[in-house]
Motif scaffolding. Structure first.
Motif, PDB file in Angstrom:
ATOM      1  N   TYR A 137       5.238  -0.808  -8.037  1.00  0.00           N
ATOM      2  CA  TYR A 137       6.267  -0.381  -8.430  1.00  0.00           C
ATOM      3  C   TYR A 137       7.951  -1.244  -8.129  1.00  0.00           C
ATOM      4  CZ  TYR A 137       4.534   3.994  -8.083  1.00  0.00           C
ATOM      5  OH  TYR A 137       4.039   5.355  -8.665  1.00  0.00           O
ATOM      6  N   PHE A 195      12.906   4.263  -6.227  1.00  0.00           N
ATOM      7  CA  PHE A 195      11.271   4.105  -7.190  1.00  0.00           C
ATOM      8  C   PHE A 195      10.761   3.478  -6.546  1.00  0.00           C
ATOM      9  CE2 PHE A 195      14.854   5.585  -9.469  1.00  0.00           C
ATOM     10  CZ  PHE A 195      14.796   6.682 -10.015  1.00  0.00           C
ATOM     11  N   GLY A 196      10.038   3.577  -5.166  1.00  0.00           N
ATOM     12  CA  GLY A 196       9.090   3.521  -4.879  1.00  0.00           C
ATOM     13  C   GLY A 196       8.423   2.676  -3.811  1.00  0.00           C
ATOM     14  N   VAL A 197      10.205   1.274  -4.412  1.00  0.00           N
ATOM     15  CA  VAL A 197       9.758   0.182  -3.603  1.00  0.00           C
ATOM     16  C   VAL A 197      10.134   0.284  -2.110  1.00  0.00           C
ATOM     17  CG1 VAL A 197      10.532  -2.140  -3.922  1.00  0.00           C
ATOM     18  CG2 VAL A 197      10.195  -0.929  -5.455  1.00  0.00           C
ATOM     19  N   ILE A 198       9.580   0.092  -1.374  1.00  0.00           N
ATOM     20  CA  ILE A 198      10.596   0.477   0.520  1.00  0.00           C
ATOM     21  C   ILE A 198      11.035  -0.790   0.758  1.00  0.00           C
ATOM     22  CG2 ILE A 198       8.604   2.601   0.395  1.00  0.00           C
ATOM     23  CD1 ILE A 198       7.005   1.027   1.992  1.00  0.00           C
ATOM     24  N   LEU A 232       0.299  -2.694  -6.247  1.00  0.00           N
ATOM     25  CA  LEU A 232       0.613  -1.233  -5.855  1.00  0.00           C
ATOM     26  C   LEU A 232       2.361  -1.584  -7.068  1.00  0.00           C
ATOM     27  CD1 LEU A 232       1.500   1.108  -4.988  1.00  0.00           C
ATOM     28  CD2 LEU A 232       2.737  -0.073  -3.296  1.00  0.00           C
ATOM     29  N   GLN A 255       0.212  -1.034   0.386  1.00  0.00           N
ATOM     30  CA  GLN A 255       0.275  -0.380   0.088  1.00  0.00           C
ATOM     31  C   GLN A 255       0.366   1.314   0.089  1.00  0.00           C
ATOM     32  OE1 GLN A 255      -2.821  -1.382   3.731  1.00  0.00           O
ATOM     33  NE2 GLN A 255      -3.619  -0.214   1.830  1.00  0.00           N
ATOM     34  N   LEU A 256       2.097   0.910   1.103  1.00  0.00           N
ATOM     35  CA  LEU A 256       3.466   1.995   0.760  1.00  0.00           C
ATOM     36  C   LEU A 256       3.603   2.529  -0.514  1.00  0.00           C
ATOM     37  CD1 LEU A 256       3.234   5.056   2.697  1.00  0.00           C
ATOM     38  CD2 LEU A 256       4.772   3.557   3.761  1.00  0.00           C
ATOM     39  N   VAL A 257       4.615   3.335  -0.935  1.00  0.00           N
ATOM     40  CA  VAL A 257       5.001   3.320  -1.735  1.00  0.00           C
ATOM     41  C   VAL A 257       6.206   5.454  -1.501  1.00  0.00           C
ATOM     42  CG1 VAL A 257       3.423   4.658  -3.790  1.00  0.00           C
ATOM     43  CG2 VAL A 257       6.112   4.015  -4.642  1.00  0.00           C
ATOM     44  N   LEU A 258       7.159   4.693  -1.642  1.00  0.00           N
ATOM     45  CA  LEU A 258       7.962   6.411  -1.001  1.00  0.00           C
ATOM     46  C   LEU A 258       8.544   6.584  -2.398  1.00  0.00           C
ATOM     47  CD1 LEU A 258       9.007   5.473   2.637  1.00  0.00           C
ATOM     48  CD2 LEU A 258       6.461   6.850   1.579  1.00  0.00           C
ATOM     49  N   ALA A 313      15.107   1.532  -4.857  1.00  0.00           N
ATOM     50  CA  ALA A 313      14.520   1.928  -2.842  1.00  0.00           C
ATOM     51  C   ALA A 313      13.949   4.047  -2.935  1.00  0.00           C
ATOM     52  CB  ALA A 313      15.047   2.360  -1.446  1.00  0.00           C
TER      53      ALA A 313
END
Lengths: 287, 246, 237
Positions: free
Chosen positions: C102, C181-184, C100, A184-187, C179
């Motif tokens: 990413y 590019f949205g992959v946490i 999601l 759910q979370l993208v940074l 990291a």
């Protein structure tokens, strides 16, 4: 309103001129206005001040090409210094990142801190706060045609995806509402990428300070909308030395007066602009 | 020659400016053993390799079993399957055992069952005398053994003809005999063969015809007894003089 | 240093994320790399041109740019890479199946980028297979693909394994970029979570991340040394 403001400026200017005319060491000019021995009197007599602010906070305190910070925090600080009769050139801006703000106040490195400084009880143990002069809150930006998100609770089901930036409190705040962080979370490093992702429907929402989100909304009024229901409250205060109640009360007086006579609005319009809605009332916390 | 299996008609080939095959005409009948000799650089290897199109030619035609050589593609692969080739440097598949070398073609090209291919493969390895090496990798064998394995690999495809491109030139002298022995057996058994070699002994007693090449041309051809006894051209006499005096 | 006892699960999850992405990208890049290498040596000129163009582009563009295109251009093309939601696999590698996209985007970028290097490593391996091997296969009547499959590639893999290993080690390190590019949930994502959001000291956290990468790369390196030594033994036998 405008007249009173001009009058006020004129008075301050006259006072400053008077002080200059009568010689710098004359106590009487300030004692006319401020109680003897008060912080205000000392600062007014010195004619200069050190103010802590951020140098890297857009809209509030961001160092410009001229080497001086600019933003809403800076404008608020200048309202105070004008009252003290201190010229802009005599203000020394001290960069005060979040971690050092209490230390700088306690060690007298600065006389006051205006630096997106959230008032909370832990900090009140070490310093005192005037204000708040601004209340930030974490809000949510969604696509204009999307009515399925009404607040952070909408993420609990686990099917809505939210974007924020790396290294931010908002990212941490929203985590507790998520069912599965991985899904759910993208940074990203900057919010503009979040905006791309939102428009391309890779995510359903962006969350961070309402001020930042307001900016995005004003730039993309046809594509996105702000929920306008902050789920955190971050009252920004002005930090002064602990228990300097006299100074704190005076600052609160000035803030209230400035809100009434339009100086607050001028500062707001010049920095936060029209894309963030100005509150209709300013309620300081006196304690 | 109506029963010609391989026919070369006015074949020319250049390597850049070098004219390596000049108007070559050659016809090989089924069951015939033709040995091609000549000084190095005379084009005899190129001739051999052009028959299964490992080398392309620039003009002329090559016919195999009544049909011109196909260009690339399936038809060419089918032709190559029918023409066995033995190389100077063996070229056994280094990552496969001897038996797997022998069965690869039959199973992948001829679509034989593994069991059939292995049975026939072992039979061939038996025939060339290295059945006991079947499970080893090429690097573990002597040069002579490797070349015999390579012959078995070619035979496994049940070819209509066999091409030998200097099959003993890379061998230590003591191993030449064992390879020639296998080749002689094949020749006696009626296999159509084109053999490029420097082994005059083999040419003398196993060949039906000797073809002498120089400078990309076929200078003369004759049955071995005739050729070795009475070469007609100066160049052949010169060559034989050099080769046989050693 | 208490960050290791307090937040070991964060490190572990990040490590797992990196392992998952690297496994996928490695398998993908090895397969695609072999295909592109085949294109590059194919007898058909247009196919060769495609292979050459692929390698030229992906070997000469920074991975950041490839990642950016995957994360922001694919959505514009209407793709969220859902073809990677492979049944079965997505149950083992969870991020593959999320809405999601990413993780999938970054994996695609890493795969495409690494493919170019795998191709070149393989091609050097193919080049090192003696020409006679392919000639012998052709003379038996094997088709181009049979030749590659049964004769050339099996030997090329072995000759290419050391350069391929270096490519994979580089890939593991390159995965850190995901990291951004949205992959946490990757090793580098651990830094964001622990340092930037939870205010742990940066140095110990980075140390932990470094250890995570070393756990992945050092065994790979040792394995390569072993392979190299055993190859030398074979060569000198």
């Amino acid at each position: 309103m405008r007249l009173t403001r001009i009058a006020a400026v004129a008075v301050v200017a006259a006072l400053a001129l008077g002080a200059a005319a009568c010689g710098g060491d004359d106590d009487k000019s300030s004692s006319n206005k401020f109680p003897a021995g008060s912080t205000m009197a000392k600062l007014a007599d010195a004619g200069k001040i050190k103010i802590g602010t951020k140098f890297d906070q857009p809209l509030f305190g961001l160092k410009g090409l001229d080497g001086k910070p600019a933003g809403f925090d800076v404008e608020i600080a200048k309202i105070l210094t004008k009252e003290l009769g201190i010229k802009d050139d005599n203000i020394e801006w001290v960069e005060s990142p979040s971690k050092v703000r209490e230390d700088y106040i306690q060690q007298d490195k600065v006389s006051l801190v205006v630096a997106t400084y959230t008032i909370n009880d832990a900090r009140k143990e070490k310093v005192s706060f005037a204000g708040p002069y601004f209340t930030a809150g974490q809000d949510i930006l969604v696509r204009k045609d999307d009515d399925s998100i009404s607040g952070p609770e909408s993420f609990q089901a686990g099917d809505k995806k939210v974007c924020s930036v790396t290294g931010s409190t908002p990212a941490k705040n929203i985590e507790q509402y998520l069912k599965d962080k991985t899904a759910q979370l993208v940074l990203f490093d900057v919010y503009s990428k979040c905006l791309d992702a939102l428009k391309a429907k890779q995510v359903d929402a962006i969350t961070t300070d309402n001020v930042i989100l307001s900016g995005f909304q004003s730039q993309n009024p046809d594509a996105v909308k702000l929920l306008g229901q902050p789920f955190t409250r971050e009252p920004y205060g002005i930090g002064v030395k602990k228990d300097d109640k006299q100074f704190r009360d005076w600052i609160n007086d000035v803030l209230e007066a400035a809100f009434k006579d339009g100086r607050y609005k001028t500062a707001w319009d010049a920095t936060l602009g029209t894309n963030v809605k100005m509150p209709t009332a300013l309620t300081v916390q006196r304690y | 020659m109506t029963d010609a299996l391989i026919t070369l008609d006015a074949v020319n080939k250049w390597f850049g400016k070098l004219h390596v095959l000049r108007d070559v005409n050659l016809s090989v009948a089924a069951g015939e053993v033709v040995v091609v000799i000549g000084p190095s650089g005379s084009g005899k290897s190129t001739l051999c390799r052009s028959i299964n199109r490992l080398e392309t030619i620039d003009s002329g035609t090559i016919t195999f079993d009544g049909r011109p050589l196909p260009a690339e593609g399936r038809a060419l692969a089918r032709l190559r399957a029918d023409v066995g080739m033995v190389f100077q440097s063996f070229n056994l598949f280094a990552h496969k055992t001897i038996l797997d070398n022998v069965t690869l073609g039959p199973t992948k090209v001829r679509r034989q069952s593994t069991a059939d291919a292995r049975a026939y493969g072992m039979e061939l390895l038996e025939r060339v005398g290295i059945a006991d090496q079947a499970g080893k990798h090429p690097a573990q064998l002597s040069g002579g053994q490797q070349q015999r394995a390579a012959i078995a690999r070619a035979l496994a495809m049940r070819p209509k003809a066999m091409l030998f491109d200097e099959p003993t030139s890379a061998l230590d002298p003591e191993m030449v005999g064992e390879v020639l022995e296998v080749m002689t057996g094949l020749a006696k058994g009626g296999m159509t063969m084109i053999v490029v070699t420097h082994e005059m002994g083999f040419a003398r007693h196993a060949a039906d015809r000797v073809v002498f090449m120089a400078d990309g041309q076929i200078v003369e051809q004759a049955p071995p007894a005739e050729f070795f006894a009475q070469p007609r051209t100066e160049r052949a006499r010169d060559f034989l003089g050099k080769v046989l005096s050693h | 240093m208490e960050v290791f006892s307090d937040k070991l699960d964060v490190f572990w999850n990040g490590f797992l994320g990196t392992v998952q992405m690297c496994l996928l990208a490695a398998v993908g890049a090895l397969i695609l790399g072999a295909l592109v290498a085949v294109l590059r040596i194919s007898p058909i000129p247009p196919l060769r041109a495609v292979g050459t163009a692929y390698v030229t582009v992906f070997r000469n563009v920074p991975l950041t740019v490839v990642m950016f295109f995957a994360a922001f251009a694919l959505p514009l093309l209407g793709s969220d890479a859902s073809f990677l939601k492979i049944p079965g696999l997505r149950d083992v590698i969870k991020p593959l199946g999320t809405d999601l996209p990413y993780f999938r985007f970054a994996t695609i970028a890493l795969t495409l980028y690494t493919t170019a290097f795998v191709c070149e490593a393989l091609r050097s391996g193919i080049g090192a297979v003696p020409l006679g091997q392919a000639e012998a296969a052709r003379s038996l009547g094997l088709s181009f693909t049979q030749n590659l499959r049964h004769v050339v590639l099996p030997q090329a893999w072995k000759l290419a394994i050391v350069p391929l290993g270096s490519v994979i080690i580089a890939m593991v390190k390159n995965s850190a970029l995901a990291a951004a590019f949205g992959v946490i949930v990757t090793l580098m994502g651990v830094v964001d979570e622990l340092v930037s959001q939870q205010y742990y000291d940066a140095v110990p956290v980075f140390l932990g991340v470094a250890v995570g990468f070393l756990i992945l790369t050092i065994p790979l390196g040792l394995l390569l040394d072993m392979v190299e030594r055993s190859q030398k033994k074979v060569a000198t036998r």
